[in-house]
Enzyme design. Structure first.
Site, PDB file in Angstrom:
ATOM      1  N   PHE A  35      35.325  56.128 -10.755  1.00  0.00           N
ATOM      2  CA  PHE A  35      36.573  55.733 -11.420  1.00  0.00           C
ATOM      3  C   PHE A  35      36.401  56.690 -12.510  1.00  0.00           C
ATOM      4  CE2 PHE A  35      35.131  53.616 -15.152  1.00  0.00           C
ATOM      5  CZ  PHE A  35      33.709  53.333 -14.855  1.00  0.00           C
ATOM      6  N   GLY A  36      37.749  56.673 -13.317  1.00  0.00           N
ATOM      7  CA  GLY A  36      37.886  57.467 -14.646  1.00  0.00           C
ATOM      8  C   GLY A  36      37.620  59.053 -14.261  1.00  0.00           C
ATOM      9  N   ARG A  92      25.496  54.684 -17.372  1.00  0.00           N
ATOM     10  CA  ARG A  92      25.541  53.210 -17.045  1.00  0.00           C
ATOM     11  C   ARG A  92      24.253  52.696 -16.292  1.00  0.00           C
ATOM     12  NH1 ARG A  92      30.157  53.271 -15.631  1.00  0.00           N
ATOM     13  NH2 ARG A  92      31.138  52.947 -17.769  1.00  0.00           N
ATOM     14  N   LYS A 120      24.778  57.764  -7.861  1.00  0.00           N
ATOM     15  CA  LYS A 120      25.453  57.829  -9.274  1.00  0.00           C
ATOM     16  C   LYS A 120      24.784  56.834  -9.957  1.00  0.00           C
ATOM     17  CE  LYS A 120      29.537  56.731 -12.418  1.00  0.00           C
ATOM     18  NZ  LYS A 120      30.782  56.180 -12.476  1.00  0.00           N
ATOM     19  N   ASP A 156      30.772  49.522 -23.359  1.00  0.00           N
ATOM     20  CA  ASP A 156      31.786  50.435 -24.060  1.00  0.00           C
ATOM     21  C   ASP A 156      31.337  51.652 -23.691  1.00  0.00           C
ATOM     22  OD1 ASP A 156      34.570  50.291 -25.410  1.00  0.00           O
ATOM     23  OD2 ASP A 156      33.341  51.654 -26.722  1.00  0.00           O
ATOM     24  N   SER A 157      32.363  52.708 -23.031  1.00  0.00           N
ATOM     25  CA  SER A 157      31.757  53.957 -22.419  1.00  0.00           C
ATOM     26  C   SER A 157      32.641  54.911 -22.795  1.00  0.00           C
ATOM     27  CB  SER A 157      31.303  53.427 -21.170  1.00  0.00           C
ATOM     28  OG  SER A 157      32.213  52.879 -20.162  1.00  0.00           O
ATOM     29  N   LYS A 212      36.833  48.436 -11.788  1.00  0.00           N
ATOM     30  CA  LYS A 212      35.826  49.409 -11.080  1.00  0.00           C
ATOM     31  C   LYS A 212      34.568  49.375 -11.999  1.00  0.00           C
ATOM     32  CE  LYS A 212      38.848  52.165  -8.181  1.00  0.00           C
ATOM     33  NZ  LYS A 212      39.359  53.374  -7.920  1.00  0.00           N
TER      34      LYS A 212
HETATM   35  P1  ITT Z   1      36.939  47.280 -20.539  1.00  0.00           P
HETATM   36  O1  ITT Z   1      36.940  47.737 -22.048  1.00  0.00           O
HETATM   37  O2  ITT Z   1      37.632  45.991 -20.299  1.00  0.00           O
HETATM   38  O3  ITT Z   1      35.407  47.243 -20.266  1.00  0.00           O
HETATM   39  P2  ITT Z   1      37.759  49.990 -20.219  1.00  0.00           P
HETATM   40  O4  ITT Z   1      38.155  50.778 -19.053  1.00  0.00           O
HETATM   41  O5  ITT Z   1      38.909  49.779 -21.475  1.00  0.00           O
HETATM   42  O6  ITT Z   1      37.493  48.528 -19.843  1.00  0.00           O
HETATM   43  P3  ITT Z   1      36.371  51.289 -22.143  1.00  0.00           P
HETATM   44  O7  ITT Z   1      37.069  50.747 -23.350  1.00  0.00           O
HETATM   45  O8  ITT Z   1      34.725  51.009 -22.204  1.00  0.00           O
HETATM   46  O9  ITT Z   1      36.537  50.572 -20.950  1.00  0.00           O
HETATM   47  O10 ITT Z   1      36.690  52.756 -21.739  1.00  0.00           O
HETATM   48  C1  ITT Z   1      35.668  53.315 -20.979  1.00  0.00           C
HETATM   49  C2  ITT Z   1      36.703  54.613 -20.268  1.00  0.00           C
HETATM   50  O11 ITT Z   1      35.683  55.841 -20.366  1.00  0.00           O
HETATM   51  C3  ITT Z   1      36.980  54.558 -18.950  1.00  0.00           C
HETATM   52  O12 ITT Z   1      38.298  53.798 -18.873  1.00  0.00           O
HETATM   53  C4  ITT Z   1      36.874  55.713 -18.188  1.00  0.00           C
HETATM   54  O13 ITT Z   1      38.063  56.707 -18.683  1.00  0.00           O
HETATM   55  C5  ITT Z   1      35.553  56.421 -18.869  1.00  0.00           C
HETATM   56  N1  ITT Z   1      34.491  56.059 -18.160  1.00  0.00           N
HETATM   57  C6  ITT Z   1      33.536  55.244 -18.648  1.00  0.00           C
HETATM   58  N2  ITT Z   1      32.325  55.417 -17.675  1.00  0.00           N
HETATM   59  C7  ITT Z   1      32.798  55.994 -16.671  1.00  0.00           C
HETATM   60  C8  ITT Z   1      32.359  56.449 -15.362  1.00  0.00           C
HETATM   61  O14 ITT Z   1      31.186  56.045 -15.178  1.00  0.00           O
HETATM   62  N3  ITT Z   1      32.765  57.389 -14.864  1.00  0.00           N
HETATM   63  C9  ITT Z   1      34.114  57.767 -14.937  1.00  0.00           C
HETATM   64  N4  ITT Z   1      34.696  57.624 -16.371  1.00  0.00           N
HETATM   65  C10 ITT Z   1      34.066  56.708 -17.020  1.00  0.00           C
END
Ligand code: ITT
Length: 195
Positions: free
Chosen positions: A153-154, A180, A174, A71-72, A12
């Site tokens: 997502f998330g 992002r 968004k 990284d977020s 996503k």
């Molecule tokens: P990669 O490291 O492979 O990119 P990941 O999902 O593990 O995938 P991160 O370590 O950066 O990525 O974790 C980011 C998490 O933060 C993500 O799984 C969500 O739970 C949350 N997150 C980040 N950006 C978001 C968004 O735009 N909307 C909702 N949740 C978000």
């Protein structure tokens, strides 16, 4: 224009990054275009920037393409900034619904003014010749008392932005205000100095 690999294993997030990068006229490939994919690295940095660099350096080294990684995470004020860099693994299951459930549990009973939070996105860009940079975007809002919508997502179903809940608004809406969207706009500006 150079071709970049977007280094993420989150489908996503990948869709979101590709959607934002497409109108920038940047050629993008993903791990899905690489035979056997790319390795998942241990994100053992202590900041969003460090973890973004870890992911981008690894993808660049492995594929030979300039790499972009995000990284977020979500930083909640009442939880002293948690889950922060541990957002993806907050509940320990790697499952968005479990993470959202745990977040609601931890904020149970808190009024709106104590539910403030912000998303952070750090984008790292690494070139095969060793040059690298990072940029950061933030989006401030608060955490709802119940999930809403099925967009994004998330933590999106729980995050209330100035434009409404991220789970309810259109993807393009968004992108205009999100962490992002902002980090990618800075990425585009900064990239001009590198190519
Ligand atoms: P990669 O490291 O492979 O990119 P990941 O999902 O593990 O995938 P991160 O370590 O950066 O990525 O974790 C980011 C998490 O933060 C993500 O799984 C969500 O739970 C949350 N997150 C980040 N950006 C978001 C968004 O735009 N909307 C909702 N949740 C978000």
């Amino acid at each position: 224009m150079a071709t970049f690999i977007v280094a993420t294993h989150n489908k996503k997030k990948l869709a979101e990054l590709q959607r934002i990068l497409a109108p920038m006229g940047i050629d993008v490939i993903s791990p899905l275009d690489i035979e056997g994919g790319i390795a998942e690295v241990e994100e053992n940095g202590l900041t969003f920037e460090e973890n973004a660099l870890i992911k981008a350096r690894s993808a660049c080294k492995e594929t030979g393409y300039p790499a972009v990684a995000d990284d977020s995470g979500l930083c909640v004020d009442a939880l002293d900034g948690a889950p922060g860099i541990y957002s993806a693994r907050f509940a320990g299951t790697g499952n968005d619904e479990d993470n959202n459930r745990l977040l609601l549990e931890k904020l149970k009973g808190l009024p709106k003014e104590q539910r403030t939070a912000h998303f952070v996105s750090s984008i790292a860009c690494v070139f095969p010749d060793g040059r690298e940079f990072t940029v950061r975007g933030e989006c401030h809002g608060y955490i709802a008392e119940a999930p809403s919508g099925n967009g994004g997502f998330g933590y999106d179903p729980l995050f209330i932005s100035e434009a409404g809940c991220f789970g309810d608004i259109l993807a393009e809406e968004k992108d205009k205000i999100s962490h992002r969207g902002k980090s990618m706009a800075l990425f585009k500006e900064t990239l001009k100095e590198y190519i």
